[in-house]
Design an enzyme around this catalytic site. Structure first.
Site, PDB file in Angstrom:
ATOM      1  N   ARG A  97      -5.864   0.828   9.775  1.00  0.00           N
ATOM      2  CA  ARG A  97      -4.827   2.381  10.816  1.00  0.00           C
ATOM      3  C   ARG A  97      -4.871   2.030  11.418  1.00  0.00           C
ATOM      4  O   ARG A  97      -6.007   2.483  11.447  1.00  0.00           O
ATOM      5  CB  ARG A  97      -5.363   3.680   9.419  1.00  0.00           C
ATOM      6  N   HIS A 124       3.986   1.330   5.690  1.00  0.00           N
ATOM      7  CA  HIS A 124       2.900   2.184   5.091  1.00  0.00           C
ATOM      8  C   HIS A 124       2.811   1.034   3.703  1.00  0.00           C
ATOM      9  O   HIS A 124       3.422   1.513   2.302  1.00  0.00           O
ATOM     10  CB  HIS A 124       2.792   3.261   4.704  1.00  0.00           C
ATOM     11  N   GLN A 127       0.886   2.161   0.067  1.00  0.00           N
ATOM     12  CA  GLN A 127       1.787   3.913   0.152  1.00  0.00           C
ATOM     13  C   GLN A 127       2.932   3.220  -1.461  1.00  0.00           C
ATOM     14  O   GLN A 127       3.185   3.282  -2.484  1.00  0.00           O
ATOM     15  CB  GLN A 127       2.272   4.074   0.924  1.00  0.00           C
ATOM     16  N   ASP A 215       9.222  13.094   3.117  1.00  0.00           N
ATOM     17  CA  ASP A 215       7.518  12.069   3.831  1.00  0.00           C
ATOM     18  C   ASP A 215       7.877  13.833   4.794  1.00  0.00           C
ATOM     19  O   ASP A 215       9.355  14.203   5.167  1.00  0.00           O
ATOM     20  CB  ASP A 215       7.529  11.294   4.213  1.00  0.00           C
ATOM     21  N   CYS A 255       4.317  10.941  -0.241  1.00  0.00           N
ATOM     22  CA  CYS A 255       3.224  10.075  -0.015  1.00  0.00           C
ATOM     23  C   CYS A 255       2.562  11.339   0.375  1.00  0.00           C
ATOM     24  O   CYS A 255       0.760  11.213  -0.282  1.00  0.00           O
ATOM     25  CB  CYS A 255       3.222   9.290   0.889  1.00  0.00           C
ATOM     26  N   ARG A 283      -2.558   5.879  -5.667  1.00  0.00           N
ATOM     27  CA  ARG A 283      -3.286   4.912  -4.685  1.00  0.00           C
ATOM     28  C   ARG A 283      -4.403   3.993  -5.019  1.00  0.00           C
ATOM     29  O   ARG A 283      -4.294   2.499  -4.409  1.00  0.00           O
ATOM     30  CB  ARG A 283      -3.661   5.503  -3.533  1.00  0.00           C
TER      31      ARG A 283
HETATM   32  N1  NVA Z   1       4.663   8.749   7.689  1.00  0.00           N
HETATM   33  C1  NVA Z   1       3.123   9.592   8.033  1.00  0.00           C
HETATM   34  C2  NVA Z   1       3.139   9.400   6.411  1.00  0.00           C
HETATM   35  C3  NVA Z   1       1.029   9.645   6.391  1.00  0.00           C
HETATM   36  C4  NVA Z   1       0.528   8.999   5.154  1.00  0.00           C
HETATM   37  C5  NVA Z   1       1.976   9.659   9.094  1.00  0.00           C
HETATM   38  O1  NVA Z   1       2.815   8.697   9.601  1.00  0.00           O
HETATM   39  O2  NVA Z   1       1.650  10.993   9.575  1.00  0.00           O
HETATM   40  N1   CP Z   2      -0.621   9.136   1.883  1.00  0.00           N
HETATM   41  C1   CP Z   2      -1.197   8.683   2.898  1.00  0.00           C
HETATM   42  O1   CP Z   2      -1.302   7.660   3.650  1.00  0.00           O
HETATM   43  O2   CP Z   2      -2.352   9.958   2.828  1.00  0.00           O
HETATM   44  P1   CP Z   2      -3.582   9.727   4.013  1.00  0.00           P
HETATM   45  O3   CP Z   2      -2.836  10.067   4.837  1.00  0.00           O
HETATM   46  O4   CP Z   2      -3.775  11.347   3.817  1.00  0.00           O
HETATM   47  O5   CP Z   2      -3.928   8.109   3.651  1.00  0.00           O
END
Ligand code: NVA
Ligand code: CP
Length: 299
Positions: A97, A124, A127, A215, A255, A283
């Site tokens: 990540r 992502h 997801q 989101d 998500c 997930r």
């Molecule tokens: N769009 C959000 C998704 C988190 C799972 C982010 O990037 O923070």
């Molecule tokens: N949806 C998702 O990726 O959640 P986290 O950021 O908690 O991993």
């Protein structure tokens, strides 16, 4: 033989995406990671992704090692390339990540083992796979479903739009000007023969939809833009009125993490038609499907 990486959904062929979903639905997967490690780097916070991916590795017989970004030090302690080459000496898969998608591309360019995107600024994919697993569990066939995405066309929406294109799901996006798909996104979906409609009218998007998805308005790393984003997204929150414009049996998807009262109202996300915790649970299945596919796939 070189590794197949998954940085976004269109690193797969459509049939491979369907194969991963089918694998995700298998309750007793083979122990394809028996005796193997999976290294997981998190430059940003994570609840679902870390837990789902770690438990998926365990479910396939392997051993996950999660590392915080600051202890790995990508491009501070050593280069992204050196991190990937070194971790490949211990692990069958490297998941990361990252703040910048380019870091994943650099790791994938040199890694002899598959690199898996666990969320970047652009994509992502894990997801999106869980989202398709959820839609298939709820509706059976994916083809012909209509999904309305209301809000920021971000990492989550972009991967979902590609996944929808691959599975003949009609994807309708409602975003404020400047926060929707770019011409590059539109061309990318069109080149995949995707059905994506873009509007700035949320009510048009949710009309007749089988699923309404949103989101956060301020993704991780965008905290400095919080005020201007909150102003821009006014009128784009998923309220009961907006959700009720969808099909009577529509589900609500997110998500997570979510901010109640901002991108979605509590009565929608906590309402009877919300599937967000089933989606979160999926997930794990999605991660199992992806890792199983990676373990048996070489280009
Ligand atoms: N769009 C959000 C998704 C988190 C799972 C982010 O990037 O923070
Ligand atoms: N949806 C998702 O990726 O959640 P986290 O950021 O908690 O991993």
């Amino acid at each position: 033989m070189s590794a197949r990486h998954l940085l976004d959904i269109d690193d797969l062929r459509p049939a491979e995406l369907v194969d991963i979903i089918t694998k995700a639905e298998e309750p007793s997967p083979p122990q394809v990671l028996q005796g193997k490690g999976v290294g997981l780097i998190f430059e940003k916070a994570s609840g679902r992704t870390r837990n789902a991916t770690e438990m998926a590795v365990v479910g396939l017989g392997g051993h996950p090692v999660s590392m915080r970004g600051d202890e790995v030090g990508i491009d501070t302690r050593e280069t992204a390339e050196d991190v990937a080459r070194a971790l490949a000496g211990y692990h069958a898969v490297i998941g990361a990540r990252v703040k910048s998608h380019a870091v994943l591309e650099r790791m994938a360019a040199v890694s002899p083992v598959p690199v898996l995107n666990l969320l970047s600024d652009l994509a992502h994919p894990c997801q999106a796979i869980a989202d398709l697993v959820t839609l298939r569990a709820r509706f059976g066939a994916l083809a012909g479903l209509r999904v309305a995405y209301v809000g920021d066309f971000n990492n989550v929406a972009r991967s979902l739009a590609i996944a929808a294109a691959f599975t003949a799901v009609d994807f309708v996006v409602a975003s404020p000007p400047g926060y929707g798909p770019t011409p590059v996104d539109v061309d990318r979906i069109a080149s995949l023969n995707g059905l994506m409609t873009v509007t700035d009218r949320p009510l048009d998007a949710t009309k007749g939809a089988h699923a309404v998805y949103t989101d956060v308005w301020i993704s991780m790393g965008q905290e400095g833009e919080a005020d201007e984003r909150r102003r821009a997204f006014e009128g784009f929150n998923v309220s009961s009125g907006l959700f009720e414009n969808a099909d009577a049996k529509a589900i609500f998807l997110h998500c997570l993490p979510a901010i109640r009262g901002e991108e979605v109202d509590a009565e929608v996300i906590d309402g009877l038609q919300s599937a967000v915790f089933e989606q979160a649970a999926n997930r794990l299945a999605a991660a199992r499907g992806v890792l199983w596919w990676m373990a048996e796939t070489r280009s």
